[in-house]
Design a protein around this motif. Structure first.
Motif, PDB file in Angstrom:
ATOM      1  N   PRO A 193     114.876 -12.552  51.689  1.00 60.00           N
ATOM      2  CA  PRO A 193     114.565 -11.270  52.322  1.00 60.00           C
ATOM      3  C   PRO A 193     115.154 -10.092  51.540  1.00 60.00           C
ATOM      4  N   VAL A 194     114.575  -8.914  51.749  1.00 64.06           N
ATOM      5  CA  VAL A 194     115.023  -7.700  51.060  1.00 64.06           C
ATOM      6  C   VAL A 194     116.520  -7.482  51.225  1.00 64.06           C
ATOM      7  N   SER A 195     117.047  -7.701  52.431  1.00 62.85           N
ATOM      8  CA  SER A 195     118.475  -7.443  52.676  1.00 62.85           C
ATOM      9  C   SER A 195     119.359  -8.286  51.760  1.00 62.85           C
ATOM     10  N   ARG A 196     118.993  -9.541  51.522  1.00 64.30           N
ATOM     11  CA  ARG A 196     119.787 -10.412  50.647  1.00 64.30           C
ATOM     12  C   ARG A 196     119.678  -9.959  49.192  1.00 64.30           C
ATOM     13  N   VAL A 197     118.483  -9.573  48.770  1.00 66.55           N
ATOM     14  CA  VAL A 197     118.296  -9.113  47.392  1.00 66.55           C
ATOM     15  C   VAL A 197     119.072  -7.808  47.181  1.00 66.55           C
ATOM     16  N   GLN A 203     121.762  -6.788  48.704  1.00 66.58           N
ATOM     17  CA  GLN A 203     123.190  -7.110  48.610  1.00 66.58           C
ATOM     18  C   GLN A 203     123.531  -7.652  47.223  1.00 66.58           C
ATOM     19  N   ALA A 204     122.654  -8.487  46.687  1.00 69.30           N
ATOM     20  CA  ALA A 204     122.891  -9.038  45.351  1.00 69.30           C
ATOM     21  C   ALA A 204     122.920  -7.946  44.288  1.00 69.30           C
ATOM     22  N   LEU A 205     122.127  -6.879  44.506  1.00 67.92           N
ATOM     23  CA  LEU A 205     122.046  -5.771  43.545  1.00 67.92           C
ATOM     24  C   LEU A 205     123.174  -4.760  43.697  1.00 67.92           C
ATOM     25  N   THR A 206     123.852  -4.741  44.853  1.00 67.48           N
ATOM     26  CA  THR A 206     124.787  -3.647  45.124  1.00 67.48           C
ATOM     27  C   THR A 206     126.198  -4.072  45.517  1.00 67.48           C
ATOM     28  N   ASP A 207     126.426  -5.335  45.796  1.00 63.64           N
ATOM     29  CA  ASP A 207     127.756  -5.832  46.160  1.00 63.64           C
ATOM     30  C   ASP A 207     128.395  -6.395  44.892  1.00 63.64           C
ATOM     31  N   ASN A 208     129.456  -5.753  44.432  1.00 59.00           N
ATOM     32  CA  ASN A 208     130.041  -6.128  43.143  1.00 59.00           C
ATOM     33  C   ASN A 208     130.456  -7.593  43.080  1.00 59.00           C
ATOM     34  N   GLU A 209     130.988  -8.149  44.161  1.00 52.68           N
ATOM     35  CA  GLU A 209     131.388  -9.557  44.136  1.00 52.68           C
ATOM     36  C   GLU A 209     130.173 -10.463  43.948  1.00 52.68           C
ATOM     37  N   LYS A 210     129.052 -10.102  44.548  1.00 47.72           N
ATOM     38  CA  LYS A 210     127.822 -10.881  44.361  1.00 47.72           C
ATOM     39  C   LYS A 210     127.258 -10.656  42.953  1.00 47.72           C
ATOM     40  N   LYS A 254     109.875 -12.823  51.919  1.00 48.69           N
ATOM     41  CA  LYS A 254     110.112 -12.790  50.474  1.00 48.69           C
ATOM     42  C   LYS A 254     110.241 -11.340  50.022  1.00 48.69           C
ATOM     43  N   THR A 255     110.620 -11.154  48.768  1.00 49.44           N
ATOM     44  CA  THR A 255     110.786  -9.810  48.222  1.00 49.44           C
ATOM     45  C   THR A 255     110.199  -9.741  46.818  1.00 49.44           C
ATOM     46  N   LEU A 256     109.331  -8.752  46.604  1.00 52.94           N
ATOM     47  CA  LEU A 256     108.870  -8.451  45.256  1.00 52.94           C
ATOM     48  C   LEU A 256     109.903  -7.512  44.645  1.00 52.94           C
ATOM     49  N   VAL A 277     119.795 -15.555  44.727  1.00 56.78           N
ATOM     50  CA  VAL A 277     119.361 -15.202  46.094  1.00 56.78           C
ATOM     51  C   VAL A 277     118.661 -16.359  46.796  1.00 56.78           C
ATOM     52  N   GLU A 278     118.003 -17.224  46.031  1.00 51.35           N
ATOM     53  CA  GLU A 278     117.284 -18.331  46.668  1.00 51.35           C
ATOM     54  C   GLU A 278     118.208 -19.473  47.057  1.00 51.35           C
ATOM     55  N   LYS A 279     119.353 -19.622  46.398  1.00 49.28           N
ATOM     56  CA  LYS A 279     120.275 -20.707  46.752  1.00 49.28           C
ATOM     57  C   LYS A 279     120.958 -20.447  48.079  1.00 49.28           C
TER      58      LYS A 279
END
Length: 144
Positions: A15-19, A21-28, A99-101, A140-142
């Motif tokens: 989902p968009v929210s997970r993607v 977070q992956a783009l903006t959370d430094n630990e991720k 899903k997210t494009l 993000v998929e794992k």
């Protein structure tokens, strides 16, 4: 000189929210992108990181965030310490059900060509295809 932007897209099974977070959370980000000392998704925030060239060279990237639209868009400048040229990277997110494009647009690549083969459009194409199609995708998929 051609000024066509590089555009790479992938549909990720997350989902968009997970993607976002992956783009903006430094630990991720440290788990799939680059090791940043700090990162804040805020216009004007500056960050840097080192990337590796084709022969093991270290290139310091200096970036400044230029646009933030939560769960939609993140843009930042992308320049290299000690090299001429100026570019900008934009991540755009489009929900497609669960899903997210993800679309990455990298503009200004023509300003780097005089710096050598590591700065050629083909090098950036290979890099963004790996980042979106393997690194971010697997991260993000794992979590599903």
């Amino acid at each position: 000189m051609e000024t066509k932007p590089l555009v790479v897209e992938r549909t990720l099974n997350a989902p968009v929210s997970r993607v976002w977070q992956a783009l903006t959370d430094n630990e991720k980000m440290k788990q799939w992108y680059f090791k940043l000392e700090s990162f804040e998704p805020r216009v004007g925030f500056e960050f840097s990181f080192n990337g590796q060239g084709s022969k093991g060279e270290s290139y310091k990237h200096n970036c400044r965030i230029t646009a933030v639209e939560p769960e939609k868009k993140l843009s930042y400048t992308w320049v290299y310490d000690g090299f001429s040229g100026h570019s900008e990277v934009t991540f755009e997110l489009f929900p497609e059900g669960d899903k997210t494009l993800v679309r990455v647009t990298h503009t200004g690549l023509e300003s780097f060509v005089q710096n050598g083969p590591d700065f050629a459009a083909e090098s950036f194409t290979k890099g963004w295809n790996h980042i979106l199609g393997i690194s971010l995708k697997e991260f993000v998929e794992k979590e599903n």
